[in-house]
Structures are given as structure tokens and as C-alpha cells.
Design an enzyme around this catalytic site. Structure first.
Site, PDB file in Angstrom:
ATOM      1  N   CYS A 110       0.841  -1.193   0.000  1.00 43.30           N
ATOM      2  CA  CYS A 110       0.000   0.000   0.000  1.00 43.30           C
ATOM      3  C   CYS A 110       0.875   1.241   0.000  1.00 43.30           C
ATOM      4  O   CYS A 110       1.883   1.292   0.714  1.00 43.30           O
ATOM      5  CB  CYS A 110      -0.890  -0.029   1.239  1.00 43.30           C
ATOM      6  SG  CYS A 110      -2.005   1.364   1.368  1.00 43.30           S
ATOM      7  N   HIS A 153      -9.192  -3.780  -2.356  1.00 41.99           N
ATOM      8  CA  HIS A 153      -8.199  -3.062  -1.541  1.00 41.99           C
ATOM      9  C   HIS A 153      -8.593  -1.580  -1.462  1.00 41.99           C
ATOM     10  O   HIS A 153      -8.575  -0.979  -0.384  1.00 41.99           O
ATOM     11  CB  HIS A 153      -6.813  -3.235  -2.173  1.00 41.99           C
ATOM     12  CG  HIS A 153      -5.717  -2.510  -1.468  1.00 41.99           C
ATOM     13  ND1 HIS A 153      -4.741  -3.166  -0.745  1.00 41.99           N
ATOM     14  CD2 HIS A 153      -5.413  -1.180  -1.380  1.00 41.99           C
ATOM     15  CE1 HIS A 153      -3.897  -2.274  -0.242  1.00 41.99           C
ATOM     16  NE2 HIS A 153      -4.284  -1.063  -0.623  1.00 41.99           N
ATOM     17  N   GLU A 154      -8.942  -1.000  -2.607  1.00 40.89           N
ATOM     18  CA  GLU A 154      -9.324   0.420  -2.636  1.00 40.89           C
ATOM     19  C   GLU A 154     -10.641   0.661  -1.920  1.00 40.89           C
ATOM     20  O   GLU A 154     -10.803   1.668  -1.220  1.00 40.89           O
ATOM     21  CB  GLU A 154      -9.376   0.939  -4.080  1.00 40.89           C
ATOM     22  CG  GLU A 154      -8.063   0.850  -4.832  1.00 40.89           C
ATOM     23  CD  GLU A 154      -6.870   1.434  -4.093  1.00 40.89           C
ATOM     24  OE1 GLU A 154      -7.019   2.468  -3.398  1.00 40.89           O
ATOM     25  OE2 GLU A 154      -5.768   0.860  -4.184  1.00 40.89           O
ATOM     26  N   HIS A 157     -10.098   1.039   1.709  1.00 40.97           N
ATOM     27  CA  HIS A 157      -9.635   2.379   2.088  1.00 40.97           C
ATOM     28  C   HIS A 157     -10.820   3.312   2.341  1.00 40.97           C
ATOM     29  O   HIS A 157     -10.765   4.167   3.230  1.00 40.97           O
ATOM     30  CB  HIS A 157      -8.739   2.995   1.005  1.00 40.97           C
ATOM     31  CG  HIS A 157      -7.315   2.594   1.099  1.00 40.97           C
ATOM     32  ND1 HIS A 157      -6.539   2.839   2.200  1.00 40.97           N
ATOM     33  CD2 HIS A 157      -6.504   1.966   0.206  1.00 40.97           C
ATOM     34  CE1 HIS A 157      -5.318   2.379   2.001  1.00 40.97           C
ATOM     35  NE2 HIS A 157      -5.271   1.836   0.790  1.00 40.97           N
TER      36      HIS A 157
END
Length: 183
Positions: A110, A153-154, A157
Site C-alpha cells: 500500500c 483493496h481500494e 480504504h
């Protein structure tokens, strides 16, 4: 142009907040999302990355640059350097996903996390989302394998979750039963 100095790092508390939904897509939001996309493109260009000290990435979420907005940019190239996945997503939300899970055998990294966290992060093999484009048009996107891993993954966030939160602390390198490496 965004550079590494613009990307906030763990343990900044902003990385742990759930990002706010975008109510109105104004020019400032569009410009910010385009800058995020430009960062991931530039970071994959060796000459540009070296010149500006950019760490390579394939995705960037608004909270990583200190913005309280549910938006992300993803840009993935093939071996020849041609874009195969190029998305700017506003208010993305998961509509459905597979039961089957996948993972990146080398683990995930990341731009906001400077430390290495060895371990597998299990993600859904396939995911379908709804999102808005920069003109405010709703669309659906279906991804599988590595692009699905990047998207999830995004999305994490946007919900204040960092990849290492998903590593099994007892068996970090052990694939779950039925999970396959991402392709």
C-alpha cells in the site's frame, strides 16, 4: 501533480475513517479524481517515477490523500504497457461477489503503508459494483482475479480498513481452503 508527499501514511487517523459519500460531483472533485488517476499512471512510468520519487501503485483512494470522499482511481497495464483496466469510481458499492476467494501469493502492499506486512489477504475472486463516473452516470463493473483484488483493496480504504487488518494473525501465509491465487 500528486507525489509521495501528498499521500498520507499509516498511522494517520484519516486512514481509519469511513469516507463520506459524494452528494454533488463538482469540478473540484473531478479534478481531484483525475489527479489521483494521473498519480497511478505516472507511478508506473519508470522515468517519471524515478524523477519524482513515486512509489508504484495501481490504485489510489481519496482518503490516502486526505480527502473525505468515496472515490478511487485504478489503472492497471498489461506487460506491453497498454492500459487494460482504467477506472475513476465515485461512490462505488459492492452489488454482489463470488463465494470463491483469491489472494496475491506475494501479499499486498500500500502506498500509505511503509512497512512490509507478510501475509495473505483473502478477497473475493469476482466482484460486481455500482459506481458513478465523473459525469454522474451510474454504471456497473464486473472484475475478477487481480483487478478484483485491487478494487477490494481500494474499497477497504473508503471504509477505513488497511490491508494488513485482513491478515490471519495465527496463520498469515496459509491459504484458506478453496482459495486460489489471483490471476
Amino acid at each position: 501533480m500528486l507525489t509521495m508527499k501528498d499521500i498520507i501514511r499509516d498511522p494517520d487517523p484519516n486512514l481509519r475513517k469511513k469516507a463520506a459519500e459524494i452528494k454533488e460531483i463538482n469540478q473540484e472533485t473531478v479534478n481531484q479524481l483525475r489527479e489521483m488517476r494521473d498519480y497511478v499512471i505516472n507511478s508506473q512510468d519508470e522515468a517519471v517515477a524515478e524523477k519524482y520519487g513515486l512509489r508504484p501503485g495501481v490504485g489510489l483512494a481519496a482518503p490516502q490523500i486526505g480527502l473525505d470522499k468515496r472515490m478511487t482511481a485504478i489503472y492497471i497495464e498489461d506487460e506491453e504497457g497498454s492500459p487494460i483496466h482504467d477506472y475513476m469510481l465515485i461512490n462505488p458499492r459492492v452489488k454482489s461477489h463470488s463465494v470463491t476467494e483469491t489472494y496475491l501469493p506475494a501479499g499486498e502492499g500500500c502506498l500509505s503503508v511503509d512497512e512490509d506486512y507478510p501475509g495473505l489477504i483473502h478477497r473475493y475472486q469476482r466482484v460486481k459494483i455500482k459506481a458513478l463516473d465523473i459525469e454522474g452516470n451510474e454504471f456497473e463493473l464486473k472484475l475478477s482475479g487481480v483487478p478484483a483484488v485491487v478494487l477490494q483493496h481500494e474499497l477497504d480504504h473508503l471504509d477505513g480498513i488497511l490491508f494488513y487488518d485482513r491478515i490471519d494473525k495465527d496463520m498469515p501465509m496459509e491459504p484458506k481452503i478453496g482459495a486460489r491465487p489471483a490471476e
